[in-house]
Write a protein that holds these residues in place. Structure first.
Motif, PDB file in Angstrom:
ATOM      1  N   VAL A  38       1.063  -1.150   0.307  1.00 42.13           N
ATOM      2  CA  VAL A  38       0.176  -0.056  -0.328  1.00 42.13           C
ATOM      3  C   VAL A  38       0.812   1.410  -0.362  1.00 42.13           C
ATOM      4  N   LEU A  39       1.640   1.304   0.961  1.00 39.22           N
ATOM      5  CA  LEU A  39       3.254   2.344   0.712  1.00 39.22           C
ATOM      6  C   LEU A  39       3.502   2.594  -0.830  1.00 39.22           C
ATOM      7  N   SER A  40       3.829   1.291  -0.751  1.00 38.97           N
ATOM      8  CA  SER A  40       4.940   1.599  -2.130  1.00 38.97           C
ATOM      9  C   SER A  40       3.576   1.794  -2.997  1.00 38.97           C
ATOM     10  N   PHE A  41       2.670   1.534  -3.399  1.00 35.31           N
ATOM     11  CA  PHE A  41       1.663   2.266  -4.800  1.00 35.31           C
ATOM     12  C   PHE A  41       1.264   3.209  -4.420  1.00 35.31           C
ATOM     13  N   SER A  42       1.319   3.916  -2.713  1.00 34.45           N
ATOM     14  CA  SER A  42       1.031   5.521  -2.678  1.00 34.45           C
ATOM     15  C   SER A  42       1.751   6.363  -2.715  1.00 34.45           C
ATOM     16  N   ASN A  45       1.864   6.818  -7.001  1.00 35.14           N
ATOM     17  CA  ASN A  45       0.594   7.035  -8.137  1.00 35.14           C
ATOM     18  C   ASN A  45       0.057   8.182  -6.897  1.00 35.14           C
ATOM     19  N   GLY A  46       0.380   7.987  -6.184  1.00 39.47           N
ATOM     20  CA  GLY A  46      -0.532   9.662  -5.329  1.00 39.47           C
ATOM     21  C   GLY A  46      -1.029   8.850  -3.849  1.00 39.47           C
ATOM     22  N   SER A  47      -1.767  10.760  -4.108  1.00 37.13           N
ATOM     23  CA  SER A  47      -2.571  10.371  -2.782  1.00 37.13           C
ATOM     24  C   SER A  47      -3.891   9.505  -3.117  1.00 37.13           C
ATOM     25  N   TRP A  48      -4.834   9.513  -3.919  1.00 37.11           N
ATOM     26  CA  TRP A  48      -5.903   9.502  -4.191  1.00 37.11           C
ATOM     27  C   TRP A  48      -5.786   7.415  -3.991  1.00 37.11           C
ATOM     28  N   GLU A  49      -4.808   7.227  -4.696  1.00 34.05           N
ATOM     29  CA  GLU A  49      -4.404   5.590  -4.518  1.00 34.05           C
ATOM     30  C   GLU A  49      -4.725   5.054  -3.287  1.00 34.05           C
ATOM     31  N   ALA A  50      -3.954   5.867  -2.320  1.00 32.12           N
ATOM     32  CA  ALA A  50      -3.330   5.953  -1.615  1.00 32.12           C
ATOM     33  C   ALA A  50      -4.464   5.783  -0.577  1.00 32.12           C
ATOM     34  N   ILE A  51      -5.788   6.054  -0.148  1.00 30.76           N
ATOM     35  CA  ILE A  51      -7.510   6.610  -0.024  1.00 30.76           C
ATOM     36  C   ILE A  51      -7.901   4.702  -0.251  1.00 30.76           C
ATOM     37  N   TYR A  52      -7.684   5.045  -1.677  1.00 32.16           N
ATOM     38  CA  TYR A  52      -8.554   3.461  -2.070  1.00 32.16           C
ATOM     39  C   TYR A  52      -8.021   2.015  -1.635  1.00 32.16           C
ATOM     40  N   LEU A  53      -7.099   2.253  -1.626  1.00 32.84           N
ATOM     41  CA  LEU A  53      -6.199   1.084  -1.747  1.00 32.84           C
ATOM     42  C   LEU A  53      -6.034   0.813   0.211  1.00 32.84           C
ATOM     43  N   SER A  54      -5.202   1.982   1.497  1.00 36.42           N
ATOM     44  CA  SER A  54      -5.592   2.126   2.288  1.00 36.42           C
ATOM     45  C   SER A  54      -6.939   1.415   3.295  1.00 36.42           C
ATOM     46  N   LEU A  55      -7.577   2.206   2.922  1.00 36.26           N
ATOM     47  CA  LEU A  55      -9.235   1.967   2.972  1.00 36.26           C
ATOM     48  C   LEU A  55      -9.644   0.556   2.805  1.00 36.26           C
ATOM     49  N   PHE A  56      -9.680  -0.372   2.111  1.00 32.42           N
ATOM     50  CA  PHE A  56      -9.705  -1.281   1.489  1.00 32.42           C
ATOM     51  C   PHE A  56      -8.591  -2.951   2.310  1.00 32.42           C
ATOM     52  N   ALA A  57      -7.308  -1.948   2.091  1.00 32.42           N
ATOM     53  CA  ALA A  57      -6.513  -3.283   3.230  1.00 32.42           C
ATOM     54  C   ALA A  57      -6.666  -3.232   4.919  1.00 32.42           C
ATOM     55  N   GLY A  58      -6.647  -1.773   4.884  1.00 35.64           N
ATOM     56  CA  GLY A  58      -6.857  -1.627   6.351  1.00 35.64           C
ATOM     57  C   GLY A  58      -8.414  -2.605   7.244  1.00 35.64           C
ATOM     58  N   LEU A  59      -9.228  -1.937   5.991  1.00 35.36           N
ATOM     59  CA  LEU A  59     -10.882  -2.682   6.321  1.00 35.36           C
ATOM     60  C   LEU A  59     -10.879  -4.415   6.666  1.00 35.36           C
ATOM     61  N   ILE A  60      -9.984  -4.628   5.693  1.00 36.50           N
ATOM     62  CA  ILE A  60     -10.013  -6.065   5.937  1.00 36.50           C
ATOM     63  C   ILE A  60      -9.437  -6.918   6.880  1.00 36.50           C
ATOM     64  N   GLN A  61      -7.912  -6.119   6.896  1.00 36.55           N
ATOM     65  CA  GLN A  61      -7.277  -6.867   8.310  1.00 36.55           C
ATOM     66  C   GLN A  61      -7.937  -6.306  10.128  1.00 36.55           C
ATOM     67  N   ASP A  62      -8.912  -5.308   9.756  1.00 34.73           N
ATOM     68  CA  ASP A  62      -9.394  -4.679  10.765  1.00 34.73           C
ATOM     69  C   ASP A  62     -10.233  -5.796  11.343  1.00 34.73           C
ATOM     70  N   VAL A  79      -1.129   7.282   7.201  1.00 37.16           N
ATOM     71  CA  VAL A  79       0.096   7.121   7.113  1.00 37.16           C
ATOM     72  C   VAL A  79       0.181   6.886   5.633  1.00 37.16           C
ATOM     73  N   SER A  80      -0.359   6.735   4.688  1.00 37.47           N
ATOM     74  CA  SER A  80      -0.441   6.748   2.688  1.00 37.47           C
ATOM     75  C   SER A  80      -0.600   7.409   2.304  1.00 37.47           C
ATOM     76  N   TYR A  81      -1.693   8.457   3.027  1.00 34.96           N
ATOM     77  CA  TYR A  81      -2.524   9.427   2.083  1.00 34.96           C
ATOM     78  C   TYR A  81      -0.924  10.729   2.499  1.00 34.96           C
ATOM     79  N   ILE A  82       0.137  10.677   3.651  1.00 35.86           N
ATOM     80  CA  ILE A  82       1.191  11.565   4.022  1.00 35.86           C
ATOM     81  C   ILE A  82       1.968  10.649   2.908  1.00 35.86           C
TER      82      ILE A  82
END
Length: 172
Positions: A38-42, A45-62, A79-82
């Motif tokens: 997620v951090l590598s793709f952030s 590809n920037g902050s928008w992709e960071a939002i989508y991927l981190s929400l997806f990965a974070g929710l699955i892990q949670d 972290v990924s948005y920053i």
């Protein structure tokens, strides 16, 4: 359509993280492959992709692993948005840049997670756990990133541009 591959990669890495990666721990700390991707793709590809991927990965892990829904998602999202915001001013395809971002990102991720745990009244030794878990995980994730980042860059090109053969040699 190929952008779905990133989400499938994250699911695959979460499965690997829970099955195989528990056998490759160092001092009781295992690598966080989903975080690295997620951090590598952030970074790429920037902050928008960071939002989508981190929400997806974070929710699955949670949903799968945590008692408190949203702690991993919130930490990963910040972290990924920053990282996505800061990616505008760095050379994105450098493994060293990715190494530094993953190292600092892992430390910030763990700080946010530990701060969330303090707010939820968990009992733990903040300084000891930070030094024994966060620092080791930061080094571990960064070393893995140094080796895996060029493949993630190729995978990202393959997904985004439809032109690059994923396992093609010679560019790196």
């Amino acid at each position: 359509m190929r952008k779905v591959y990133k989400y499938l990669l994250i699911v695959l890495l979460i499965v690997l993280q829970t099955t195989l990666f528990r056998f490759i721990d160092i001092f009781g700390v295992k690598p966080d492959a989903a975080f690295i991707v997620v951090l590598s793709f952030s970074l790429l590809n920037g902050s928008w992709e960071a939002i989508y991927l981190s929400l997806f990965a974070g929710l699955i892990q949670d949903i799968l692993f945590n008692n408190a829904l949203g702690v991993t998602t919130f930490s990963l999202l910040i972290v990924s948005y920053i990282t996505g915001l800061l990616s505008k001013s760095v050379f994105k395809e450098s493994s060293f840049v990715a190494f530094v971002f993953v190292f600092l990102g892992t430390l910030l991720y763990n700080l946010i997670t530990m701060f969330s745990m303090v707010l939820m009244k968990y009992e733990f030794n903040f300084l000891s756990d930070f030094m024994n878990v966060a620092m080791i995980q930061a080094v571990y994730n960064s070393v893995i990133t140094a080796f895996a980042y060029r493949y993630l860059v190729s995978f990202n090109r393959y997904v985004n541009e439809n032109k690059v053969n994923f396992f093609r040699k010679g560019k790196f």
